[in-house]
Design a protein around this motif. Sequence first.
Motif, PDB file in Angstrom:
ATOM      1  N   ASP A 141       0.824  -1.206   0.000  1.00 18.95           N
ATOM      2  CA  ASP A 141       0.000   0.000   0.000  1.00 18.95           C
ATOM      3  C   ASP A 141       0.857   1.254   0.000  1.00 18.95           C
ATOM      4  O   ASP A 141       0.493   2.265  -0.596  1.00 18.95           O
ATOM      5  CB  ASP A 141      -0.939   0.020   1.201  1.00 18.95           C
ATOM      6  CG  ASP A 141      -2.058  -0.996   1.079  1.00 18.95           C
ATOM      7  OD1 ASP A 141      -2.295  -1.463  -0.050  1.00 18.95           O
ATOM      8  OD2 ASP A 141      -2.677  -1.327   2.110  1.00 18.95           O
ATOM      9  N   HIS A 182       2.280   1.715  -3.696  1.00 18.20           N
ATOM     10  CA  HIS A 182       1.286   2.035  -4.725  1.00 18.20           C
ATOM     11  C   HIS A 182      -0.025   2.434  -4.062  1.00 18.20           C
ATOM     12  O   HIS A 182      -0.984   1.659  -4.060  1.00 18.20           O
ATOM     13  CB  HIS A 182       1.058   0.836  -5.643  1.00 18.20           C
ATOM     14  CG  HIS A 182       2.290   0.308  -6.271  1.00 18.20           C
ATOM     15  ND1 HIS A 182       2.949   0.977  -7.265  1.00 18.20           N
ATOM     16  CD2 HIS A 182       3.004  -0.823  -6.024  1.00 18.20           C
ATOM     17  CE1 HIS A 182       4.007   0.282  -7.622  1.00 18.20           C
ATOM     18  NE2 HIS A 182       4.070  -0.812  -6.878  1.00 18.20           N
ATOM     19  N   PRO A 183      -0.114   3.640  -3.527  1.00 12.38           N
ATOM     20  CA  PRO A 183      -1.365   4.020  -2.854  1.00 12.38           C
ATOM     21  C   PRO A 183      -2.486   4.241  -3.862  1.00 12.38           C
ATOM     22  O   PRO A 183      -2.297   4.865  -4.901  1.00 12.38           O
ATOM     23  CB  PRO A 183      -1.006   5.323  -2.143  1.00 12.38           C
ATOM     24  CG  PRO A 183       0.130   5.880  -2.936  1.00 12.38           C
ATOM     25  CD  PRO A 183       0.871   4.688  -3.486  1.00 12.38           C
ATOM     26  N   SER A 184      -3.648   3.717  -3.545  1.00 14.13           N
ATOM     27  CA  SER A 184      -4.815   3.870  -4.406  1.00 14.13           C
ATOM     28  C   SER A 184      -6.065   3.598  -3.586  1.00 14.13           C
ATOM     29  O   SER A 184      -6.031   2.851  -2.616  1.00 14.13           O
ATOM     30  CB  SER A 184      -4.748   2.894  -5.575  1.00 14.13           C
ATOM     31  OG  SER A 184      -5.920   2.986  -6.336  1.00 14.13           O
ATOM     32  N   ILE A 185      -7.154   4.198  -4.014  1.00 14.39           N
ATOM     33  CA  ILE A 185      -8.429   3.953  -3.353  1.00 14.39           C
ATOM     34  C   ILE A 185      -8.993   2.607  -3.784  1.00 14.39           C
ATOM     35  O   ILE A 185      -9.597   1.901  -3.002  1.00 14.39           O
ATOM     36  CB  ILE A 185      -9.429   5.079  -3.695  1.00 14.39           C
ATOM     37  CG1 ILE A 185      -8.924   6.393  -3.129  1.00 14.39           C
ATOM     38  CG2 ILE A 185     -10.807   4.771  -3.174  1.00 14.39           C
ATOM     39  CD1 ILE A 185      -9.738   7.582  -3.559  1.00 14.39           C
ATOM     40  N   LEU A 190     -13.593  10.003  -8.594  1.00 18.17           N
ATOM     41  CA  LEU A 190     -12.540   9.756  -7.614  1.00 18.17           C
ATOM     42  C   LEU A 190     -11.157   9.708  -8.245  1.00 18.17           C
ATOM     43  O   LEU A 190     -10.155   9.899  -7.568  1.00 18.17           O
ATOM     44  CB  LEU A 190     -12.816   8.464  -6.845  1.00 18.17           C
ATOM     45  CG  LEU A 190     -14.086   8.474  -6.014  1.00 18.17           C
ATOM     46  CD1 LEU A 190     -14.309   7.117  -5.382  1.00 18.17           C
ATOM     47  CD2 LEU A 190     -14.018   9.551  -4.953  1.00 18.17           C
ATOM     48  N   TRP A 191     -11.092   9.471  -9.546  1.00 18.44           N
ATOM     49  CA  TRP A 191      -9.807   9.447 -10.238  1.00 18.44           C
ATOM     50  C   TRP A 191      -9.310  10.850 -10.567  1.00 18.44           C
ATOM     51  O   TRP A 191      -8.144  11.033 -10.896  1.00 18.44           O
ATOM     52  CB  TRP A 191      -9.910   8.620 -11.509  1.00 18.44           C
ATOM     53  CG  TRP A 191     -10.095   7.172 -11.247  1.00 18.44           C
ATOM     54  CD1 TRP A 191     -11.277   6.495 -11.256  1.00 18.44           C
ATOM     55  CD2 TRP A 191      -9.097   6.220 -10.896  1.00 18.44           C
ATOM     56  NE1 TRP A 191     -11.068   5.178 -10.948  1.00 18.44           N
ATOM     57  CE2 TRP A 191      -9.731   4.980 -10.722  1.00 18.44           C
ATOM     58  CE3 TRP A 191      -7.718   6.288 -10.717  1.00 18.44           C
ATOM     59  CZ2 TRP A 191      -9.038   3.827 -10.385  1.00 18.44           C
ATOM     60  CZ3 TRP A 191      -7.041   5.137 -10.384  1.00 18.44           C
ATOM     61  CH2 TRP A 191      -7.692   3.923 -10.215  1.00 18.44           C
ATOM     62  N   SER A 220      -9.214  13.592  -8.535  1.00 21.13           N
ATOM     63  CA  SER A 220      -8.468  14.238  -7.461  1.00 21.13           C
ATOM     64  C   SER A 220      -8.366  13.304  -6.268  1.00 21.13           C
ATOM     65  O   SER A 220      -9.189  12.410  -6.094  1.00 21.13           O
ATOM     66  CB  SER A 220      -9.176  15.529  -7.048  1.00 21.13           C
ATOM     67  OG  SER A 220      -8.584  16.085  -5.917  1.00 21.13           O
ATOM     68  N   GLU A 221      -7.368  13.527  -5.438  1.00 21.92           N
ATOM     69  CA  GLU A 221      -7.225  12.755  -4.208  1.00 21.92           C
ATOM     70  C   GLU A 221      -7.719  13.547  -3.005  1.00 21.92           C
ATOM     71  O   GLU A 221      -7.359  13.266  -1.874  1.00 21.92           O
ATOM     72  CB  GLU A 221      -5.770  12.342  -4.020  1.00 21.92           C
ATOM     73  CG  GLU A 221      -5.314  11.354  -5.061  1.00 21.92           C
ATOM     74  CD  GLU A 221      -3.909  10.842  -4.810  1.00 21.92           C
ATOM     75  OE1 GLU A 221      -3.393  11.019  -3.687  1.00 21.92           O
ATOM     76  OE2 GLU A 221      -3.340  10.275  -5.736  1.00 21.92           O
ATOM     77  N   ASN A 222      -8.551  14.534  -3.249  1.00 23.36           N
ATOM     78  CA  ASN A 222      -9.115  15.370  -2.202  1.00 23.36           C
ATOM     79  C   ASN A 222     -10.102  14.550  -1.370  1.00 23.36           C
ATOM     80  O   ASN A 222     -10.995  13.897  -1.898  1.00 23.36           O
ATOM     81  CB  ASN A 222      -9.817  16.573  -2.843  1.00 23.36           C
ATOM     82  CG  ASN A 222     -10.297  17.571  -1.839  1.00 23.36           C
ATOM     83  OD1 ASN A 222     -10.181  17.386  -0.642  1.00 23.36           O
ATOM     84  ND2 ASN A 222     -10.855  18.655  -2.356  1.00 23.36           N
ATOM     85  N   LYS A 223      -9.952  14.592  -0.054  1.00 23.45           N
ATOM     86  CA  LYS A 223     -10.841  13.835   0.828  1.00 23.45           C
ATOM     87  C   LYS A 223     -12.270  14.359   0.780  1.00 23.45           C
ATOM     88  O   LYS A 223     -13.216  13.598   0.933  1.00 23.45           O
ATOM     89  CB  LYS A 223     -10.324  13.875   2.278  1.00 23.45           C
ATOM     90  CG  LYS A 223      -9.089  13.069   2.498  1.00 23.45           C
ATOM     91  CD  LYS A 223      -9.403  11.600   2.363  1.00 23.45           C
ATOM     92  CE  LYS A 223      -8.170  10.791   2.698  1.00 23.45           C
ATOM     93  NZ  LYS A 223      -8.365   9.370   2.519  1.00 23.45           N
ATOM     94  N   PHE A 252     -13.863  12.752  -2.114  1.00 27.97           N
ATOM     95  CA  PHE A 252     -14.062  11.340  -1.784  1.00 27.97           C
ATOM     96  C   PHE A 252     -15.332  11.148  -0.959  1.00 27.97           C
ATOM     97  O   PHE A 252     -16.165  10.296  -1.264  1.00 27.97           O
ATOM     98  CB  PHE A 252     -12.834  10.831  -1.011  1.00 27.97           C
ATOM     99  CG  PHE A 252     -12.934   9.414  -0.567  1.00 27.97           C
ATOM    100  CD1 PHE A 252     -12.755   8.369  -1.461  1.00 27.97           C
ATOM    101  CD2 PHE A 252     -13.202   9.112   0.753  1.00 27.97           C
ATOM    102  CE1 PHE A 252     -12.840   7.053  -1.049  1.00 27.97           C
ATOM    103  CE2 PHE A 252     -13.288   7.794   1.175  1.00 27.97           C
ATOM    104  CZ  PHE A 252     -13.109   6.775   0.274  1.00 27.97           C
TER     105      PHE A 252
END
Length: 114
Positions: A15, A18-21, A65-66, A68-71, A74
Amino acid sequence: MNLLNMISTIAQISDAEHPSIFPFGFTMHLSLVIISIIFFAYRFAVQKKPFQLIFAIAPPISLLLWVSENKTLFYTVGLIEFILILAALISTFVCKPKKTEEAAASDSKKSEEK
């Protein structure tokens, strides 16, 4: 080191590298979204049940979700998806065809034929 500890350590290292949702890549996500849109749109065209249209609209929203990585994004997408699933659940109970109306229609049709 026991086996469980080793597995959790490997998962944490993976993880971190390679961080990913999602557990799969963008192309797999896109292909699943396209398949679900086609399936639910077809089912809606055939059966005319509102929950099928709602389920055809919901998957493309998850593609946001792809972007931005903004919470905040999300959680917003999660809330929208939850509301759509709840609306689909409610519509399955609210928009049922009434059996008494169908029975009355078929009875009147039979009496007209005689």
